[in-house]
Motif scaffolding. Structure first.
Motif, PDB file in Angstrom:
ATOM      1  N   MET A   1       0.789  -1.236   0.000  1.00 46.03           N
ATOM      2  CA  MET A   1       0.000   0.000   0.000  1.00 46.03           C
ATOM      3  C   MET A   1       0.822   1.287   0.000  1.00 46.03           C
ATOM      4  N   HIS A   2       2.141   1.176   0.152  1.00 49.15           N
ATOM      5  CA  HIS A   2       2.940   2.410   0.133  1.00 49.15           C
ATOM      6  C   HIS A   2       4.287   2.153  -0.544  1.00 49.15           C
ATOM      7  N   GLU A   3       4.316   2.347  -1.851  1.00 52.04           N
ATOM      8  CA  GLU A   3       5.557   2.174  -2.609  1.00 52.04           C
ATOM      9  C   GLU A   3       5.661   3.281  -3.655  1.00 52.04           C
ATOM     10  N   HIS A   4       6.814   3.293  -4.309  1.00 49.81           N
ATOM     11  CA  HIS A   4       7.050   4.187  -5.451  1.00 49.81           C
ATOM     12  C   HIS A   4       7.759   3.353  -6.503  1.00 49.81           C
ATOM     13  N   ILE A   5       7.482   3.588  -7.777  1.00 50.51           N
ATOM     14  CA  ILE A   5       8.256   2.882  -8.808  1.00 50.51           C
ATOM     15  C   ILE A   5       9.477   3.733  -9.158  1.00 50.51           C
TER      16      ILE A   5
ATOM     17  N   LEU B   1      -5.483  10.080  -2.446  1.00 49.77           N
ATOM     18  CA  LEU B   1      -4.909  11.408  -2.233  1.00 49.77           C
ATOM     19  C   LEU B   1      -3.700  11.244  -1.321  1.00 49.77           C
ATOM     20  N   LYS B   2      -2.701  12.098  -1.497  1.00 49.45           N
ATOM     21  CA  LYS B   2      -1.473  11.931  -0.721  1.00 49.45           C
ATOM     22  C   LYS B   2      -0.867  13.284  -0.375  1.00 49.45           C
ATOM     23  N   CYS B   3      -0.482  13.453   0.888  1.00 55.84           N
ATOM     24  CA  CYS B   3       0.265  14.645   1.292  1.00 55.84           C
ATOM     25  C   CYS B   3       1.198  14.266   2.427  1.00 55.84           C
TER      26      CYS B   3
ATOM     27  N   ALA C   1       0.799   7.274   7.328  1.00 56.79           N
ATOM     28  CA  ALA C   1       1.982   6.577   6.845  1.00 56.79           C
ATOM     29  C   ALA C   1       3.159   6.741   7.798  1.00 56.79           C
ATOM     30  N   HIS C   2       4.037   5.762   7.766  1.00 56.48           N
ATOM     31  CA  HIS C   2       5.315   5.746   8.487  1.00 56.48           C
ATOM     32  C   HIS C   2       5.160   5.590   9.994  1.00 56.48           C
ATOM     33  N   CYS C   3       3.993   5.100  10.434  1.00 53.78           N
ATOM     34  CA  CYS C   3       3.817   4.753  11.850  1.00 53.78           C
ATOM     35  C   CYS C   3       4.842   3.694  12.262  1.00 53.78           C
TER      36      CYS C   3
ATOM     37  N   HIS D   1       6.968  -1.083   2.093  1.00 50.20           N
ATOM     38  CA  HIS D   1       8.394  -0.719   2.178  1.00 50.20           C
ATOM     39  C   HIS D   1       8.683   0.772   1.968  1.00 50.20           C
ATOM     40  N   ASP D   2       7.798   1.489   1.263  1.00 50.19           N
ATOM     41  CA  ASP D   2       8.119   2.848   0.822  1.00 50.19           C
ATOM     42  C   ASP D   2       9.393   2.818  -0.023  1.00 50.19           C
ATOM     43  N   ALA D   3       9.578   1.702  -0.748  1.00 49.55           N
ATOM     44  CA  ALA D   3      10.790   1.544  -1.569  1.00 49.55           C
ATOM     45  C   ALA D   3      10.482   1.915  -3.013  1.00 49.55           C
TER      46      ALA D   3
HETATM   47 ZN    ZN Z   1       6.424   7.196   0.306  1.00 46.93          ZN
END
Ligand code: ZN
Length: 323
Positions: free
Chosen positions: A21-25, A145-147, A207-209, A264-266
Motif C-alpha cells: 500500500m505504500h511504494e514508489h516505482i 490522495l497523498k500529502c 503513513a510511516h507509523c 516498504h516505501d521503496a
Molecule cells: Zn512514500
C-alpha cells in the motif's frame, strides 16, 4: 461490488489480492532531470526494464497490487509508470496530491488562501481532475490522495495541502494517505485537522507509523479508526528491522491487525542518492523484503497467518471499500 481505479482502469476490489500500500516505482526530481538529464544516474532506457524485472519478481512472489504514491514533489509520470508496469501482471494504483515538508513550489505562493492575490485554493482543482478526469491527459485516474506532515509540522503551506486533500476527499470520496513523522507525533496533528474538516479517520492511512516503537502513541492513533502504515520495512537506517517487527507483533497482540498495512516505501529508482548509494545504505530496502524476511520474523513472534493475511489483503481491500 466496489471498484478501485488502477493503471488499467477500474478493478473489482475483490481482485486486489496481496497489496503493497505504500511504494514508489520511480522517484524523480523532474525539473532537474529536464535541465540536467541523467542526474544521479537516471537513464530511463535502463531503469524502465529494471523496474519491470522487479515488478515481475513481486508478482511471482504472490503480490498482485502496488500502490504508487508518487505525487507532485516525487516526480509522478504516468507514462513511465505505465511502461514499467506493462506486462508484469502487477496491478498498479496511482495517487494525486503534493509532497512537501515545509513550502509549496513557488507557483502556488501568490494565489490561494492567505496569499497576495488570494482566492480559492488552486490545488483542489488539480487533485480533483486527477481523480475524476484522468492524470496527465490520460484516462488513468488516481485512487488515493497523498500529502505529508513531517517534523516541521503544519506550516502554512503544509496545512494548505492537507486541507485541500480533505476537501477533495469530501467531494470525490477518494481516500487519503498522509506521510507522518512519529518522533514528533505528527499523526495527532493530522487527526486534529481531519476532525476539523469532517474527514472520517477510517478513510485515512497515517503513513510511516512503523518508524516508531511507541505503542501508546500508535494505539492512540489506531483508536481514531485510522489505518497505520507499517510501511518502511528495509529502512533500517531509521529503525532496525527487529524493532519494526516487534512493534507490528505487539500491535497485533493488542488487536490491531485489521488496522495495519505492511509495505516498504521503496522504489526501483530514486534520484535522491548518487548511483549505488541506496543499495549500500539500505540493502534490504526493496519490494521483496516483506515476503522474504519480515513475514518469517512476524511468524516467529506468534503473528498468525490470519493476521498476516489481514495486513496484506483484507485491510487494503476494506480500506478501498469504505464509502
Ligand atoms: Zn512514500
Amino acid at each position: 461490488m466496489t471498484t478501485v481505479q488502477t493503471l488499467d482502469g477500474p478493478l473489482d476490489t475483490s481482485k486486489l489480492g496481496r497489496t503493497l500500500m505504500h511504494e514508489h516505482i520511480f522517484n524523480l526530481t523532474l525539473e532537474v532531470q529536464g535541465s540536467h538529464p541523467g542526474f544521479n544516474g537516471w537513464d530511463e532506457d535502463v531503469e524502465v526494464p529494471k523496474a519491470q524485472v522487479a515488478l515481475r519478481a513481486l508478482k511471482a512472489a504472490g503480490y498482485d497490487s502496488l500502490m504508487e504514491l508518487s505525487v507532485i514533489g516525487l516526480g509522478r509520470d504516468v507514462e513511465l509508470i505505465r511502461r514499467a508496469a506493462q506486462g508484469t501482471g502487477v496491478q498498479v494504483l496511482l495517487a494525486t496530491g503534493l509532497y512537501t515538508y515545509d513550502v509549496l513550489p513557488r507557483l502556488w505562493h501568490f494565489s490561494g488562501p492567505g496569499t497576495l492575490i488570494g482566492g480559492d485554493e488552486p490545488l483542489d482543482e488539480l487533485f480533483r481532475r486527477d481523480i475524476e478526469e484522468g492524470i496527465q491527459g490520460t484516462d488513468v485516474k488516481a485512487a488515493m490522495l497523498k500529502c505529508a506532515v513531517d517534523a516541521p509540522g503544519l506550516t502554512e503551506h503544509v496545512e494548505r495541502v492537507l486541507r485541500a486533500c480533505c476537501r477533495v476527499h469530501a467531494v470525490t470520496g477518494t481516500p487519503l494517505t498522509v506521510h507522518t513523522h512519529p518522533e514528533t507525533r505528527r499523526g495527532l496533528d493530522v487527526l486534529r485537522v481531519l476532525s476539523e474538516e469532517g474527514v472520517d479517520p477510517k478513510r485515512v492511512i497515517l503513513a510511516h507509523c512503523g518508524d516508531t516503537t511507541d505503542l501508546d502513541y500508535l494505539e492512540e492513533l489506531a483508536q481514531s479508526g485510522a489505518t497505520l502504515g507499517m510501511d518502511r520495512f528495509g529502512l533500517e537506517i531509521l529503525l532496525p528491522t527487529e524493532a519494526r517487527v516487534a512493534t507490528v507483533a505487539a500491535m497485533c497482540e493488542r488487536g490491531y491487525a485489521d488496522q495495519m498495512i505492511l509495505s516498504h516505501d521503496a522504489m526501483s529508482f530514486t534520484d535522491w542518492f548518487p548511483p549505488g548509494m541506496k543499495e549500500q545504505i539500505a540493502p534490504n530496502w526493496h519490494w521483496l523484503h516483506v515476503e522474504q524476511d519480515i513475514l518469517p520474523a512476524l511468524r516467529a513472534r506468534a503473528v498468525t497467518e490470519e493476521q498476516i493475511d489481514k495486513m496484506l489483503v483484507g485491510v487494503p481491500r476494506a480500506f478501498f471499500e469504505r464509502g
